[in-house]
Write an enzyme that holds these catalytic residues in place. Structure first.
Site, PDB file in Angstrom:
ATOM      1  N   HIS A   1       2.714   7.883  20.959  1.00  0.00           N
ATOM      2  CA  HIS A   1       2.830   9.172  19.768  1.00  0.00           C
ATOM      3  C   HIS A   1       2.404   9.393  19.038  1.00  0.00           C
ATOM      4  O   HIS A   1       1.324  10.467  18.880  1.00  0.00           O
ATOM      5  CB  HIS A   1       4.095   8.191  18.842  1.00  0.00           C
ATOM      6  CG  HIS A   1       4.348   8.886  17.504  1.00  0.00           C
ATOM      7  ND1 HIS A   1       3.272   9.138  16.147  1.00  0.00           N
ATOM      8  CD2 HIS A   1       5.447  10.108  16.382  1.00  0.00           C
ATOM      9  CE1 HIS A   1       4.016   9.683  16.283  1.00  0.00           C
ATOM     10  NE2 HIS A   1       5.004  10.239  15.971  1.00  0.00           N
ATOM     11  N   ASN A   2       0.932   8.459  17.866  1.00  0.00           N
ATOM     12  CA  ASN A   2      -0.325   9.081  17.617  1.00  0.00           C
ATOM     13  C   ASN A   2      -1.133   9.607  18.681  1.00  0.00           C
ATOM     14  O   ASN A   2      -2.616  10.079  18.579  1.00  0.00           O
ATOM     15  CB  ASN A   2      -0.174   7.066  17.663  1.00  0.00           C
ATOM     16  CG  ASN A   2      -0.436   6.699  16.280  1.00  0.00           C
ATOM     17  OD1 ASN A   2       1.114   7.501  15.723  1.00  0.00           O
ATOM     18  ND2 ASN A   2      -0.981   6.561  14.802  1.00  0.00           N
TER      19      ASN A   2
ATOM     20  N   SER B   1       6.336   5.476  11.716  1.00  0.00           N
ATOM     21  CA  SER B   1       5.220   6.486  11.442  1.00  0.00           C
ATOM     22  C   SER B   1       5.949   7.009  10.435  1.00  0.00           C
ATOM     23  O   SER B   1       8.152   6.960  10.176  1.00  0.00           O
ATOM     24  CB  SER B   1       6.266   7.546  12.503  1.00  0.00           C
ATOM     25  OG  SER B   1       5.686   9.434  12.576  1.00  0.00           O
TER      26      SER B   1
ATOM     27  N   GLY C   1       1.023  -1.313   0.245  1.00  0.00           N
ATOM     28  CA  GLY C   1       0.056   0.342   0.389  1.00  0.00           C
ATOM     29  C   GLY C   1       0.786   1.267   0.314  1.00  0.00           C
ATOM     30  O   GLY C   1       1.942   1.552  -0.459  1.00  0.00           O
TER      31      GLY C   1
ATOM     32  N   GLY D   1       4.504   8.343   7.062  1.00  0.00           N
ATOM     33  CA  GLY D   1       3.654   8.537   6.050  1.00  0.00           C
ATOM     34  C   GLY D   1       3.784   8.031   4.866  1.00  0.00           C
ATOM     35  O   GLY D   1       4.267   7.834   4.492  1.00  0.00           O
TER      36      GLY D   1
ATOM     37  N   LYS E   1       4.735   3.828  19.839  1.00  0.00           N
ATOM     38  CA  LYS E   1       4.272   4.208  18.485  1.00  0.00           C
ATOM     39  C   LYS E   1       2.700   4.448  18.604  1.00  0.00           C
ATOM     40  O   LYS E   1       2.069   5.817  18.473  1.00  0.00           O
ATOM     41  CB  LYS E   1       3.909   3.055  17.729  1.00  0.00           C
ATOM     42  CG  LYS E   1       3.608   3.950  15.946  1.00  0.00           C
ATOM     43  CD  LYS E   1       3.449   5.312  15.952  1.00  0.00           C
ATOM     44  CE  LYS E   1       3.796   5.641  14.136  1.00  0.00           C
ATOM     45  NZ  LYS E   1       2.572   4.924  13.891  1.00  0.00           N
TER      46      LYS E   1
ATOM     47  N   ASP F   1       1.077  -9.106  -2.323  1.00  0.00           N
ATOM     48  CA  ASP F   1       0.026  -8.305  -2.467  1.00  0.00           C
ATOM     49  C   ASP F   1      -1.224  -8.846  -3.337  1.00  0.00           C
ATOM     50  O   ASP F   1      -1.165 -10.026  -3.586  1.00  0.00           O
ATOM     51  CB  ASP F   1       0.550  -6.664  -2.862  1.00  0.00           C
ATOM     52  CG  ASP F   1      -0.800  -5.956  -2.140  1.00  0.00           C
ATOM     53  OD1 ASP F   1      -0.471  -4.964  -1.788  1.00  0.00           O
ATOM     54  OD2 ASP F   1      -1.701  -5.803  -3.226  1.00  0.00           O
TER      55      ASP F   1
ATOM     56  N   ASN G   1       0.128  -0.763  12.509  1.00  0.00           N
ATOM     57  CA  ASN G   1      -0.377  -0.150  13.989  1.00  0.00           C
ATOM     58  C   ASN G   1      -1.429  -1.827  14.500  1.00  0.00           C
ATOM     59  O   ASN G   1      -1.940  -0.826  15.897  1.00  0.00           O
ATOM     60  CB  ASN G   1      -0.956   0.875  13.417  1.00  0.00           C
ATOM     61  CG  ASN G   1      -0.535   1.979  13.041  1.00  0.00           C
ATOM     62  OD1 ASN G   1       0.876   2.309  13.747  1.00  0.00           O
ATOM     63  ND2 ASN G   1      -0.492   2.808  12.226  1.00  0.00           N
TER      64      ASN G   1
ATOM     65  N   GLU H   1      -0.049  13.004  19.328  1.00  0.00           N
ATOM     66  CA  GLU H   1      -0.773  13.527  17.417  1.00  0.00           C
ATOM     67  C   GLU H   1      -1.984  14.292  17.624  1.00  0.00           C
ATOM     68  O   GLU H   1      -1.720  14.945  16.580  1.00  0.00           O
ATOM     69  CB  GLU H   1      -0.523  11.973  16.262  1.00  0.00           C
ATOM     70  CG  GLU H   1      -0.189  13.285  15.219  1.00  0.00           C
ATOM     71  CD  GLU H   1      -0.279  11.421  14.418  1.00  0.00           C
ATOM     72  OE1 GLU H   1      -1.815  10.956  13.244  1.00  0.00           O
ATOM     73  OE2 GLU H   1       0.661  10.876  13.978  1.00  0.00           O
TER      74      GLU H   1
END
Length: 332
Positions: free
Chosen positions: A192-193, A121, A9, A123, A189, A30, A95, A196
């Site tokens: 962290h989010n 992290s 993705g 993106g 993480k 995939d 995640n 965010e």
């Protein structure tokens, strides 16, 4: 180094490209045959199935999974583990909930398979900027895969060194760390989010105040018709609130100051909820983080300019499309 990548993705494909640029050999898989063909054309080894992918790897194998958290990750881990042997490693870079990592690590340990959780992290910008990684799992397995992490990471770049950091050593300055045992990477993480969410909410509410500074409810002499793109831009230049999120905010406002292409429907991907649950378990007050999460819930019922700001930031850093907008495209 050789690595299998499952899931091509937005992030998985670009991580594959960054690793190949760094000289690593990638075998890819995939659900989309076209995605596999595209990466194969760029130098990866394509595979027709997970079993085929594993067959292309030499022991000790390492397979990185970049698929949606939950059932998709669980199923993929189990399918891959069925074809691996002692000494091989499964890396979950999605995640996932950290407690699921702990369970999976225990299950696979009996087979001698290493399970590594990597909070990632970066993106859609990670191909060029690199990926900040928070890693959990057995020390020996993490060390063996260090060439992979080092290539994916941003490196030291031009960020000024934290005073005194030279005495500490480690890989943090390069943009990745081994946090501890299984689950710790995704735990870090997750928080962290959660943070965010709070940072995004603060920016969004501030710019909503600016947008409404022309309100007729205000006395005429304190109504201000403010230039939002200019405010975002000037804050990028030496302000204490400057950040990459602000950079993306400035980008979105420069493209369209009214953000009219966004409805303001703000999705949450799970980590915000899990962060609040962890805070409850630890009896830690998280006023800002919990409020930011609840605003996302409210955004699905009514939309403000602040929520358009949140949606714009999510689209900029992660390529996230508003759920309502996605539905409109499917029915159009």
């Amino acid at each position: 180094m050789q690595l299998g990548m499952v899931g091509l993705g937005r992030m998985g494909a670009n991580m594959t490209r960054r690793l190949m640029r760094g000289g690593h050999q990638l075998v890819v898989s995939d659900l989309s045959a076209d995605s596999v063909k595209q990466l194969a054309a760029e130098g990866a080894t394509g595979s027709a199935s997970l079993e085929d992918l594993i067959g292309e790897l030499k022991p000790p194998r390492a397979v990185w999974i970049m698929v949606p958290a939950g059932a998709a990750t669980e199923s993929t881990v189990q399918k891959i583990a069925a074809h691996l042997q002692a000494g091989d490693a499964i890396i979950d870079g999605g995640n996932s909930y950290f407690k699921d990592d702990v369970r999976r690590a225990k299950e696979l340990k009996g087979k001698g398979i290493h399970y590594i959780d990597v909070g990632t992290s970066g993106g859609v910008w990670g191909l060029e900027r690199g990926y900040c990684m928070m890693i959990g799992g057995p020390k020996e397995a993490v060390q063996r895969l260090d060439p992979i992490f080092k290539t994916l990471a941003p490196g030291t770049g031009d960020i000024p060194r934290t005073p005194g950091r030279e005495k500490l050593g480690g890989t943090a300055e390069s943009g990745y760390i081994h946090c501890g045992p299984s689950g710790s990477g995704h735990f870090v993480k997750m928080v962290h989010n959660g943070i965010e969410y709070g940072m995004m909410q603060a920016y969004a509410e501030g710019f909503d105040i600016f947008k409404n500074a022309t309100s007729k409810e205000l006395p005429e002499d304190i109504r201000y018709d403010l230039n939002l793109p200019d405010i975002a831009e000037v804050w990028r230049r030496g302000s204490v609130v400057s950040s990459w999120l602000l950079d993306l905010t400035a980008m979105a406002l420069t493209e369209n100051p009214t953000l009219s292409e966004y409805e303001g429907y703000v999705q949450d991907s799970g980590e915000g909820r899990w962060t609040i649950q962890a805070a409850l378990d630890e009896a830690v007050p998280v006023d800002v983080l919990s409020a930011a999460l609840f605003v996302r819930f409210r955004s699905r019922q009514q939309h403000t300019f602040a929520e358009k700001m949140l949606s714009a930031m999510r689209q900029k850093f992660g390529g996230h499309i508003e759920q309502d907008a996605a539905k409109t495209k499917k029915t159009a």
